[in-house]
Design a protein around this motif. Structure first.
Motif, PDB file in Angstrom:
ATOM      1  N   GLU A 300       1.622  52.147  24.724  1.00  0.00           N
ATOM      2  CA  GLU A 300       1.491  50.721  25.186  1.00  0.00           C
ATOM      3  C   GLU A 300       3.091  51.238  25.870  1.00  0.00           C
ATOM      4  N   GLU A 301       2.957  51.773  27.051  1.00  0.00           N
ATOM      5  CA  GLU A 301       4.342  52.194  27.819  1.00  0.00           C
ATOM      6  C   GLU A 301       4.882  53.751  26.733  1.00  0.00           C
ATOM      7  N   ARG A 302       5.896  53.456  26.528  1.00  0.00           N
ATOM      8  CA  ARG A 302       6.298  54.906  25.171  1.00  0.00           C
ATOM      9  C   ARG A 302       5.803  55.149  23.658  1.00  0.00           C
ATOM     10  N   ARG A 303       5.076  53.941  23.424  1.00  0.00           N
ATOM     11  CA  ARG A 303       4.687  53.655  21.770  1.00  0.00           C
ATOM     12  C   ARG A 303       3.703  53.808  21.405  1.00  0.00           C
ATOM     13  N   THR A 304       2.963  54.128  20.743  1.00  0.00           N
ATOM     14  CA  THR A 304       2.079  54.105  19.781  1.00  0.00           C
ATOM     15  C   THR A 304       1.965  52.710  19.299  1.00  0.00           C
ATOM     16  N   ALA A 305       1.393  51.692  19.810  1.00  0.00           N
ATOM     17  CA  ALA A 305       1.227  49.831  18.678  1.00  0.00           C
ATOM     18  C   ALA A 305       0.111  49.707  18.354  1.00  0.00           C
ATOM     19  N   ALA A 306      -0.139  48.926  17.374  1.00  0.00           N
ATOM     20  CA  ALA A 306      -0.921  48.347  16.466  1.00  0.00           C
ATOM     21  C   ALA A 306      -1.079  47.021  16.919  1.00  0.00           C
ATOM     22  N   ARG A 307      -2.258  46.404  16.923  1.00  0.00           N
ATOM     23  CA  ARG A 307      -1.922  44.731  17.115  1.00  0.00           C
ATOM     24  C   ARG A 307      -4.161  44.542  16.989  1.00  0.00           C
ATOM     25  N   LEU A 308      -3.686  42.987  16.303  1.00  0.00           N
ATOM     26  CA  LEU A 308      -5.205  42.881  15.659  1.00  0.00           C
ATOM     27  C   LEU A 308      -6.514  43.162  16.474  1.00  0.00           C
ATOM     28  N   ALA A 309      -7.369  43.706  15.806  1.00  0.00           N
ATOM     29  CA  ALA A 309      -8.472  43.215  16.701  1.00  0.00           C
ATOM     30  C   ALA A 309      -9.522  42.882  17.926  1.00  0.00           C
ATOM     31  N   HIS A 310      -9.115  41.593  17.232  1.00  0.00           N
ATOM     32  CA  HIS A 310      -9.413  40.112  17.531  1.00  0.00           C
ATOM     33  C   HIS A 310      -8.624  38.750  17.502  1.00  0.00           C
ATOM     34  N   PRO A 311      -8.129  38.092  18.700  1.00  0.00           N
ATOM     35  CA  PRO A 311      -6.655  37.074  18.626  1.00  0.00           C
ATOM     36  C   PRO A 311      -7.207  36.319  17.269  1.00  0.00           C
ATOM     37  N   LEU A 312      -8.571  35.722  17.011  1.00  0.00           N
ATOM     38  CA  LEU A 312      -8.478  34.570  15.889  1.00  0.00           C
ATOM     39  C   LEU A 312      -8.427  35.253  14.114  1.00  0.00           C
ATOM     40  N   TYR A 313      -8.408  36.723  14.212  1.00  0.00           N
ATOM     41  CA  TYR A 313      -8.248  37.281  12.730  1.00  0.00           C
ATOM     42  C   TYR A 313      -6.656  36.830  12.636  1.00  0.00           C
ATOM     43  N   GLY A 314      -5.515  37.141  13.558  1.00  0.00           N
ATOM     44  CA  GLY A 314      -4.354  36.155  13.365  1.00  0.00           C
ATOM     45  C   GLY A 314      -4.024  34.347  13.366  1.00  0.00           C
ATOM     46  N   GLU A 315      -5.397  33.497  13.650  1.00  0.00           N
ATOM     47  CA  GLU A 315      -5.340  32.252  13.238  1.00  0.00           C
ATOM     48  C   GLU A 315      -5.649  32.353  12.255  1.00  0.00           C
ATOM     49  N   ILE A 316      -6.814  33.115  11.300  1.00  0.00           N
ATOM     50  CA  ILE A 316      -7.024  32.587  10.018  1.00  0.00           C
ATOM     51  C   ILE A 316      -6.264  33.797   8.913  1.00  0.00           C
ATOM     52  N   LEU A 317      -5.887  34.381   9.229  1.00  0.00           N
ATOM     53  CA  LEU A 317      -4.527  35.249   8.774  1.00  0.00           C
ATOM     54  C   LEU A 317      -4.011  33.822   8.196  1.00  0.00           C
ATOM     55  N   ARG A 318      -2.775  33.675   9.721  1.00  0.00           N
ATOM     56  CA  ARG A 318      -1.595  32.767   9.516  1.00  0.00           C
ATOM     57  C   ARG A 318      -2.116  31.173   8.822  1.00  0.00           C
ATOM     58  N   ALA A 319      -3.066  30.694   8.762  1.00  0.00           N
ATOM     59  CA  ALA A 319      -3.589  29.880   7.957  1.00  0.00           C
ATOM     60  C   ALA A 319      -3.739  29.386   6.252  1.00  0.00           C
ATOM     61  N   ASP A 320      -3.569  30.934   6.226  1.00  0.00           N
ATOM     62  CA  ASP A 320      -4.277  31.282   4.922  1.00  0.00           C
ATOM     63  C   ASP A 320      -3.036  32.106   4.131  1.00  0.00           C
ATOM     64  N   MET A 321      -1.254  31.993   5.140  1.00  0.00           N
ATOM     65  CA  MET A 321      -0.828  32.656   4.420  1.00  0.00           C
ATOM     66  C   MET A 321      -0.133  31.639   3.668  1.00  0.00           C
ATOM     67  N   PRO A 322       1.152  32.184   2.224  1.00  0.00           N
ATOM     68  CA  PRO A 322       1.646  31.138   2.013  1.00  0.00           C
ATOM     69  C   PRO A 322       2.728  31.530   2.251  1.00  0.00           C
ATOM     70  N   THR A 323       3.563  29.888   2.845  1.00  0.00           N
ATOM     71  CA  THR A 323       5.147  29.914   2.890  1.00  0.00           C
ATOM     72  C   THR A 323       6.145  30.687   2.273  1.00  0.00           C
ATOM     73  N   ARG A 324       5.746  31.896   1.143  1.00  0.00           N
ATOM     74  CA  ARG A 324       6.831  32.234   1.039  1.00  0.00           C
ATOM     75  C   ARG A 324       6.636  33.648   1.411  1.00  0.00           C
ATOM     76  N   ARG A 325       5.219  34.080   1.442  1.00  0.00           N
ATOM     77  CA  ARG A 325       4.802  35.346   1.634  1.00  0.00           C
ATOM     78  C   ARG A 325       5.224  35.374   3.731  1.00  0.00           C
ATOM     79  N   ARG A 326       4.475  34.613   4.148  1.00  0.00           N
ATOM     80  CA  ARG A 326       5.244  34.310   5.450  1.00  0.00           C
ATOM     81  C   ARG A 326       6.515  34.473   5.854  1.00  0.00           C
ATOM     82  N   ARG A 327       7.675  34.170   5.575  1.00  0.00           N
ATOM     83  CA  ARG A 327       9.363  33.978   5.009  1.00  0.00           C
ATOM     84  C   ARG A 327       9.402  35.357   4.684  1.00  0.00           C
ATOM     85  N   ALA A 328       8.609  36.185   3.799  1.00  0.00           N
ATOM     86  CA  ALA A 328       8.750  37.286   3.552  1.00  0.00           C
ATOM     87  C   ALA A 328       8.705  38.443   4.598  1.00  0.00           C
ATOM     88  N   VAL A 329       7.941  38.359   5.191  1.00  0.00           N
ATOM     89  CA  VAL A 329       7.378  38.866   6.110  1.00  0.00           C
ATOM     90  C   VAL A 329       7.978  38.821   7.447  1.00  0.00           C
TER      91      VAL A 329
END
Length: 886
Positions: A300-329
């Motif tokens: 992506e432009e001048r950098r090599t970037a990573a993203r989730l392979a599917h948009p729905l993965y993020g939906e499930i990961l965020r829903a399953d993530m505890p609040t403290r873990r989310r804040r720490a990330v």
């Protein structure tokens, strides 16, 4: 509400037709021994394989089914055991396999082969694969199999069964956006709004299984709804289903604990550079996630970037993530971003978003900067979230102005007026007064549809706080922009009469741009399309030269391109206008309520109507209507009138009546004569041509008195099409063409003159010009009428040629049905009065009512009907309806 079962029944194999055709051809070829379908999970391999199996049954083949699993693979022949003869001894493979082949084979043609469907061939055990291969080579069995893409090169079964010229391979990919739109419209039975298509396509990634579950969840939750014309999203969040959630959780479960942490980070902060991710995870972990298909790594432009392979993965990961873990990330990513210097433009948005999500607050200056960047990218919900996080006491004039503008762009018009009224009141210097009034008047007109008098009151109130010549001129330009929005085109043009031709001579480029775009629109609707196009192109060039000015609405690229599309339409360049509008629409991103988006869609719908493409026009207008409710802004009544006209042209009287009823119930602050086209064509669809002509005559006179030449020309042309006073209309259209120029005006004048003179050669010449312009329906009608006239003159060969040409053009007109198109059919034998009475009778109107409608006697009606029956060889009104109605 659509149920799960009904949706399952209607879910078709859109986009898979080539593979079905390939299978049909392969099955007919005795040299072919197999057909393997490769693809990732959820692309519909099994669904397509079942459809292929149905083709095999229809062709007379015997069939068998087997499902390979990891568990069955541990047992030799575990997947195929139920297909094998019970009395065959397989302890000795050579003789046993030969016995199976003899028992399964039957004498006869190629149809004697048994078609065996094996799901997940890559999981088949080696013994089963060996047996299948021998049966295939012996001509006893034909393999129909599915293979999940991935590590298939490691599968012994795929290697054994997939080699050789006799086995054909087909690769299934996710659907592209167009396939998703086609699928949705077939399943849901109506047009689907672009926002809904974009949301479903983006969220599903084109995966048919995910798409199905998303549609099902959205319909059941009332998030995806239909207003009778179009399906659209009511919110931006797709709920999905429990099955979808379970599928994705199962897919994510293959990640290691460290890999799961990487996925959590990406779900909140993607995309991220590999350098950033490698601070918390080693290269082996990242490679494993990529190999498992859970992340995608790209340049992506001048950098090599990573993203989730599917948009729905993020939906499930965020829903399953505890609040403290989310804040720490989030806190960790904030720290790393600040440490790197946060030099990229979008880093301000990321910082503000991370901090706000992690702590519930953020630095107001950072929030404002991030919100400004988000609005420039049309991310209005995000911008609103950032701005509304700033405490009331810390909201300066600029913050309130940005908040009001963002509320307007997001479609929250009343909230925008509340904020902008406060902002206007707190304006200190002249510059602030002008900035507030500009956005506020725009919201009042295009958002709330406020009366013009109220808008003028706001402008007049600002004048008492202005002292400089520049300030007075700015308010003057603002008044001109407000005037054209309510149809005061002549006044708008007069107010901008002193505009400098060269923007370099103007004291302020933004005021010049607003005046230039206002002038272009006014000229377009006053019939001066060539001048309008010239000013629109000047404005686009000046905007590009002045640099990016995101906080001035008039300089948005989409707004400028919308005006150019309008000018090109009026100048008779319909295809180019559509291309410009489509490009501008794609540049607006995916937002449901953006005012510029609705205006662009309206111009595209109007252009489609002028082109004679009522299906496309209906979709465009329906999307405008759906995105405008419940507000009664300027564009809603115009779109409803256009929707009524498009539906009526397709013969959908019920839809046209509903659209007009809603339009007539609006407390409209303005009215344009062109809007009466919907009413006129509804009368045509009902067979009431006299009423239609009366509506068009009155509307054309109204447009003439207002000086709205473009509307007058369109209305007069339709009057000619419906058998009105053609000589008078042709004379007026010629005057317009001489005064205004432009090939569309000239083409209309030539068409009317040829029609008035019953000149088939003139009509064919007009048809050629109109087809070049892109006005297909007018061109088809001209050729159709020419065919009728040539037939009456005994020139049957030329009549047939003209009829064939009319039919070819009509094929592009999306089911439009007009009286003129019928001229080359049986109606050529009828007089105008007979034609009108026949249409009314075909619609089921009794003779008494027809007589009252046309102000003639019942006896006269019946006499005309008897002549119609005699000419057409009919005896009943039912036969008449079958002949004349769509």
């Amino acid at each position: 509400m659509m149920s799960r079962n009904s949706l399952l029944r209607r879910w078709p194999l859109v986009g898979r037709e080539p593979q079905l055709q390939d299978f049909d051809e392969v099955l007919r070829d005795p040299r072919r021994t197999g057909f393997l379908l490769f693809g990732p999970a959820g692309v519909g391999k099994s669904r397509l394989a079942e459809e292929c199996l149905e083709l095999a049954i229809a062709a007379g083949h015997r069939i068998g089914r087997a499902v390979a699993t990891a568990a069955a693979a541990s047992v030799p022949l575990g997947a195929l055991a139920h297909l094998l003869p019970a009395d065959v001894e397989l302890s000795e493979p050579v003789s046993g396999f030969a016995a199976v082949a003899r028992r399964l084979s039957q004498p006869g043609p190629a149809q004697s082969r048994m078609v065996i469907l094996v799901d997940d061939v890559h999981l088949l055990d080696a013994t089963s694969a060996m047996l299948l291969r021998q049966l295939m080579d012996a001509g006893t069995a034909f393999l129909l199999g599915t293979v999940r893409s991935g590590n298939v090169e490691e599968s012994v079964a795929v290697a054994a069964l997939g080699h050789g010229d006799g086995v054909l391979r087909a690769d299934l990919d996710e659907f592209d956006r167009q396939q998703v739109e086609t699928l949705l419209e077939r399943v849901l039975g109506r047009s689907v709004g672009k926002h809904a298509v974009n949301q479903l396509f983006t969220t599903s990634g084109g995966n048919p299984l995910y798409l199905h579950e998303l549609v099902l969840g959205a319909v059941e939750a009332g998030v995806l709804t239909c207003d009778g014309e179009i399906w659209e999203m009511t919110v931006d969040q797709l709920p999905g289903t429990r099955r979808l959630t379970d599928l994705i959780r199962s897919r994510l479960s293959v990640a290691s604990p460290v890999g799961r942490q990487v996925l959590d980070v990406l779900s909140l902060c993607e995309p991220l550079s590999l350098d950033r991710l490698e601070m918390d995870a080693d290269q082996r972990t990242l490679d494993g996630l990529e190999h498992a298909g859970l992340i995608v790594v790209a340049q992506e432009e001048r950098r090599t970037a990573a993203r989730l392979a599917h948009p729905l993965y993020g939906e499930i990961l965020r829903a399953d993530m505890p609040t403290r873990r989310r804040r720490a990330v989030l806190m960790r990513q904030m720290q790393l971003l600040r440490k790197s210097g946060a030099r990229r433009r979008e880093d301000a948005i990321h910082l503000a978003t991370y901090e706000l999500a992690a702590t519930g607050t953020a630095d107001p200056a950072l929030l404002v900067r991030a919100a400004a960047l988000a609005t420039h990218s049309h991310e209005y919900p995000r911008a609103l979230g950032l701005l509304q996080a700033i405490p009331q006491k810390q909201r300066s004039f600029q913050v309130r102005l940005l908040l009001g503008k963002t509320l307007y762009e997001a479609g929250e018009f009343q909230q925008a007026e509340d904020v902008l009224a406060e902002t206007d009141a707190m304006a200190g210097d002249e510059q602030e007064v002008l900035a507030a009034v500009l956005v506020r008047t725009q919201n009042l007109i295009w958002g709330l549809g406020a009366p013009y008098e109220k808008v003028l009151d706001v402008i007049d109130a600002a004048r008492v706080r202005i002292s400089s010549p520049f300030g007075f001129r700015a308010l003057k330009v603002n008044e001109a922009a407000s005037a054209f929005a309510v149809g005061e085109f002549t006044h708008s043009l007069a107010v901008c009469a002193d505009l400098e031709p060269d923007p370099g001579q103007a004291p302020d480029i933004q005021m010049w741009l607003m005046a230039a775009t206002t002038r272009a629109v006014a000229l377009a609707f006053l019939g001066r399309g060539e001048e309008a196009e010239d000013w629109a192109r000047r404005a686009i060039a000046a905007s590009a030269a002045s640099g990016d000015q995101p906080d001035v609405p008039a300089t948005h690229e989409a707004a400028l391109q919308s005006i150019l599309a309008l000018a090109l339409t009026e100048n008779g360049r319909l295809a180019e206008a559509r291309a410009v509008g489509e490009q501008a629409l794609s540049g607006l991103g995916d937002t449901r309520v953006h005012t510029e988006r609705r205006l662009l869609l309206f111009h595209l719908g109007r252009g489609a109507m002028l082109a004679g493409h009522p299906g496309e026009a209906r979709r465009r207008f329906a999307e405008v209507v759906r995105g405008s409710r419940p507000h009664t802004a300027v564009v809603l009544p115009m779109a409803l009138a256009g929707l009524a006209g498009a539906a009526a042209l397709q013969g959908d009287i019920e839809a046209a009546e509903a659209a007009l009823a809603e339009r007539n119930g609006l407390p409209c602050s303005t009215y344009l004569p062109e809007e009466r086209l919907g009413e006129a064509w509804l009368h045509v669809a009902r067979g009431a041509l006299t009423r239609a002509r009366a509506v068009l005559t009155a509307a054309a006179q109204d447009a003439f008195e207002r000086g709205q030449t473009t509307f007058e020309a369109i209305l007069l042309t339709d009057l000619v099409r419906l058998g009105g006073p053609r000589e008078a209309a042709a004379g007026r259209l010629t005057e317009i063409a001489d005064a205004c120029g432009g090939r569309f005006h000239r083409a209309r004048a030539d068409l009317a003159a040829a029609w008035a003179a019953n000149d088939p050669d003139g009509l064919l010449a007009a048809a050629e010009t109109l087809e070049t312009i892109g006005a297909d329906l007018l061109a088809a009608e001209a050729a159709s009428t020419a065919a009728a006239l040539l037939n009456e003159a005994g020139q049957s060969r030329r009549a047939n040629d003209a009829a064939a040409r009319a039919e070819a053009i009509e094929a592009r007109c999306e089911g439009a049905r007009t009286p003129a198109l019928m001229a080359r059919h049986d109606l050529v034998q009828l007089t105008r009065r007979e034609h009108e009475i026949a249409l009314l009778a075909a619609r089921g109107m009794p003779s008494k009512n027809i007589a009252a409608e046309l102000v003639i006697s019942v006896r006269t009606v019946d006499n005309h009907l008897q002549r119609v029956y005699a000419k057409l060889g009919l005896t009943t009104r039912r036969e008449l309806a079958n002949r004349l109605l769509p």
